[in-house]
Design a protein around this motif. Structure first.
Motif, PDB file in Angstrom:
ATOM      1  N   UNK A  69     -23.531  -5.833  89.565  1.00 15.84           N
ATOM      2  CA  UNK A  69     -22.532  -6.750  89.341  1.00 15.84           C
ATOM      3  C   UNK A  69     -21.375  -6.147  88.813  1.00 15.84           C
ATOM      4  N   UNK A  70     -21.562  -5.337  87.795  1.00 13.57           N
ATOM      5  CA  UNK A  70     -20.622  -4.776  87.041  1.00 13.57           C
ATOM      6  C   UNK A  70     -19.456  -3.891  87.940  1.00 13.57           C
ATOM      7  N   UNK A  71     -20.338  -2.888  88.937  1.00 16.36           N
ATOM      8  CA  UNK A  71     -19.430  -2.250  89.620  1.00 16.36           C
ATOM      9  C   UNK A  71     -18.598  -2.932  90.569  1.00 16.36           C
ATOM     10  N   UNK A  72     -19.353  -4.101  91.252  1.00 12.77           N
ATOM     11  CA  UNK A  72     -18.413  -4.951  92.119  1.00 12.77           C
ATOM     12  C   UNK A  72     -17.151  -5.854  91.181  1.00 12.77           C
ATOM     13  N   UNK A  73     -17.516  -6.106  90.058  1.00 13.70           N
ATOM     14  CA  UNK A  73     -16.217  -6.918  89.424  1.00 13.70           C
ATOM     15  C   UNK A  73     -15.184  -5.919  89.009  1.00 13.70           C
ATOM     16  N   UNK A  74     -15.590  -4.450  88.541  1.00  9.91           N
ATOM     17  CA  UNK A  74     -14.521  -3.686  88.299  1.00  9.91           C
ATOM     18  C   UNK A  74     -13.790  -3.371  89.564  1.00  9.91           C
ATOM     19  N   UNK A  75     -14.389  -3.233  90.550  1.00  8.39           N
ATOM     20  CA  UNK A  75     -13.640  -2.911  91.799  1.00  8.39           C
ATOM     21  C   UNK A  75     -12.801  -4.286  92.239  1.00  8.39           C
ATOM     22  N   UNK A  76     -13.447  -4.992  91.793  1.00 11.05           N
ATOM     23  CA  UNK A  76     -12.086  -6.508  92.105  1.00 11.05           C
ATOM     24  C   UNK A  76     -11.021  -6.411  91.145  1.00 11.05           C
ATOM     25  N   UNK A  77     -11.327  -6.116  89.998  1.00 12.19           N
ATOM     26  CA  UNK A  77     -10.163  -5.942  89.064  1.00 12.19           C
ATOM     27  C   UNK A  77      -9.191  -4.926  89.394  1.00 12.19           C
ATOM     28  N   UNK A  78      -9.682  -3.789  90.202  1.00 11.05           N
ATOM     29  CA  UNK A  78      -8.835  -2.692  90.407  1.00 11.05           C
ATOM     30  C   UNK A  78      -7.878  -3.196  91.719  1.00 11.05           C
ATOM     31  N   UNK A  79      -8.604  -4.068  92.330  1.00 12.34           N
ATOM     32  CA  UNK A  79      -8.081  -4.475  93.839  1.00 12.34           C
ATOM     33  C   UNK A  79      -7.276  -5.721  93.128  1.00 12.34           C
ATOM     34  N   UNK A  80      -7.003  -6.176  92.164  1.00 11.75           N
ATOM     35  CA  UNK A  80      -6.514  -7.525  91.703  1.00 11.75           C
ATOM     36  C   UNK A  80      -4.768  -7.509  92.076  1.00 11.75           C
ATOM     37  N   UNK A  81      -4.325  -8.590  92.673  1.00 13.97           N
ATOM     38  CA  UNK A  81      -3.070  -8.726  93.232  1.00 13.97           C
ATOM     39  C   UNK A  81      -1.812  -8.613  91.969  1.00 13.97           C
ATOM     40  N   UNK A  82      -2.476  -8.913  90.734  1.00  7.14           N
ATOM     41  CA  UNK A  82      -1.732  -8.913  89.234  1.00  7.14           C
ATOM     42  C   UNK A  82      -1.490  -7.649  88.774  1.00  7.14           C
ATOM     43  N   UNK A  83      -0.605  -7.257  88.394  1.00  6.89           N
ATOM     44  CA  UNK A  83      -0.564  -6.124  87.607  1.00  6.89           C
ATOM     45  C   UNK A  83      -1.368  -6.104  86.474  1.00  6.89           C
ATOM     46  N   UNK A  84      -1.507  -7.040  85.563  1.00  2.00           N
ATOM     47  CA  UNK A  84      -2.255  -7.099  84.519  1.00  2.00           C
ATOM     48  C   UNK A  84      -3.894  -6.858  84.836  1.00  2.00           C
ATOM     49  N   UNK A  85      -4.164  -7.525  85.871  1.00  3.32           N
ATOM     50  CA  UNK A  85      -5.538  -7.521  86.323  1.00  3.32           C
ATOM     51  C   UNK A  85      -5.953  -5.896  86.764  1.00  3.32           C
ATOM     52  N   UNK A  86      -5.002  -5.414  87.564  1.00  3.17           N
ATOM     53  CA  UNK A  86      -5.172  -4.168  88.075  1.00  3.17           C
ATOM     54  C   UNK A  86      -5.218  -2.993  86.949  1.00  3.17           C
ATOM     55  N   UNK A  87      -4.388  -3.379  86.015  1.00  2.68           N
ATOM     56  CA  UNK A  87      -4.217  -2.479  84.955  1.00  2.68           C
ATOM     57  C   UNK A  87      -5.540  -2.450  83.934  1.00  2.68           C
ATOM     58  N   UNK A  88      -6.282  -3.560  83.894  1.00  4.20           N
ATOM     59  CA  UNK A  88      -7.454  -3.571  83.301  1.00  4.20           C
ATOM     60  C   UNK A  88      -8.540  -2.862  83.840  1.00  4.20           C
ATOM     61  N   UNK A  89      -8.667  -2.924  85.388  1.00  4.56           N
ATOM     62  CA  UNK A  89      -9.469  -2.412  86.239  1.00  4.56           C
ATOM     63  C   UNK A  89      -9.414  -0.952  86.227  1.00  4.56           C
ATOM     64  N   UNK A  90      -8.233  -0.530  86.119  1.00  5.15           N
ATOM     65  CA  UNK A  90      -7.905   1.041  86.162  1.00  5.15           C
ATOM     66  C   UNK A  90      -8.384   1.648  84.730  1.00  5.15           C
ATOM     67  N   UNK A  91      -8.071   1.010  83.502  1.00  3.93           N
ATOM     68  CA  UNK A  91      -8.359   1.434  82.357  1.00  3.93           C
ATOM     69  C   UNK A  91      -9.827   1.665  82.100  1.00  3.93           C
ATOM     70  N   UNK A  92     -10.556   0.471  82.780  1.00  3.42           N
ATOM     71  CA  UNK A  92     -12.064   0.538  82.491  1.00  3.42           C
ATOM     72  C   UNK A  92     -12.631   1.500  83.360  1.00  3.42           C
TER      73      UNK A  92
END
Length: 208
Positions: A69-92
């Motif tokens: 679940x953690x890995x799947x959620x991280x991938x969803x964040x990295x693919x998020x359409x919002x710049x903020x969500x994408x940035x969080x996923x990239x940093x994590x």
């Protein structure tokens, strides 16, 4: 919010400045997402030099968070359409690669035992952390011993066995609760008999 020690939590983390923080997860899905946002904030804003997220080796309940679940959620964040969500996923993602963000598990997290009975190897892992943050109703019950305490029993008195400073972030969904002031208990008992189990109330409780 029936008890809110959030100011004490942030003050303690700021005083420690750059230590290791442990987070014990509860559910996957829409609950795990804000857990990861919190972890990003702890790393990005300075209170933590490392965050260790503990998940279950397999679900105790069907919704429990696991490594998958953690890995799947991280991938969803990295693919998020919002710049903020994408940035969080990239940093994590970068933090995981560098070792600043670590995901671990232990058989104890799927065992029907209170945190009084933490095995020695897990106790050693947790020891030395600046703070352990526990999420959810079941983790709260395991932390305080899953007993029907008078709700005015101090939270600190039921958690002094835990090997680190501890914070509970919990929505009330069971009868077990501590650390609520007598005036609030009297008001809720008189106006909302099911307040302990309705899911309408929450606590942020800290024991340093």
């Amino acid at each position: 919010m029936l008890a809110d020690d959030s100011a004490s939590l942030w003050a303690a983390l700021e005083r420690a400045g750059g230590g290791r923080i442990c987070v014990i997860a509860d559910n996957a899905g829409r609950e795990l997402l804000p857990d990861l946002v919190l972890i990003d904030h702890l790393l990005d804003s300075g209170p933590a030099s490392q965050v260790v997220l503990y998940v279950k080796p397999q679900p105790y309940y069907v919704s429990d968070a696991t490594m998958t679940d953690v890995l799947a959620t991280l991938e969803r964040l990295r693919a998020a359409p919002s710049a903020h969500g994408h940035a969080i996923g990239r940093r994590l993602h970068h933090a995981m690669a560098s070792g600043a963000f670590v995901v671990r598990t232990h058989p104890f997290f799927s065992a029907p035992l209170p945190f009084h009975d933490i095995p020695a190897d897990l106790r050693a892992e947790l020891s030395g952390a600046t703070m352990t943050i526990l999420k959810g109703d079941l983790n709260y019950r395991r932390l305080v011993g899953d007993q029907l305490w008078p709700p005015t029993t101090p939270f600190t008195a039921t958690t002094d066995h835990f090997p680190t400073s501890v914070t509970a972030l919990r929505t009330l969904k069971s009868d077990v609760v501590t650390g609520i002031d007598v005036t609030t208990v009297a008001r809720l008992d008189g106006t909302e008999p099911a307040w302990r189990t309705s899911g309408r109330h929450a606590v942020i409780q800290v024991r340093l």
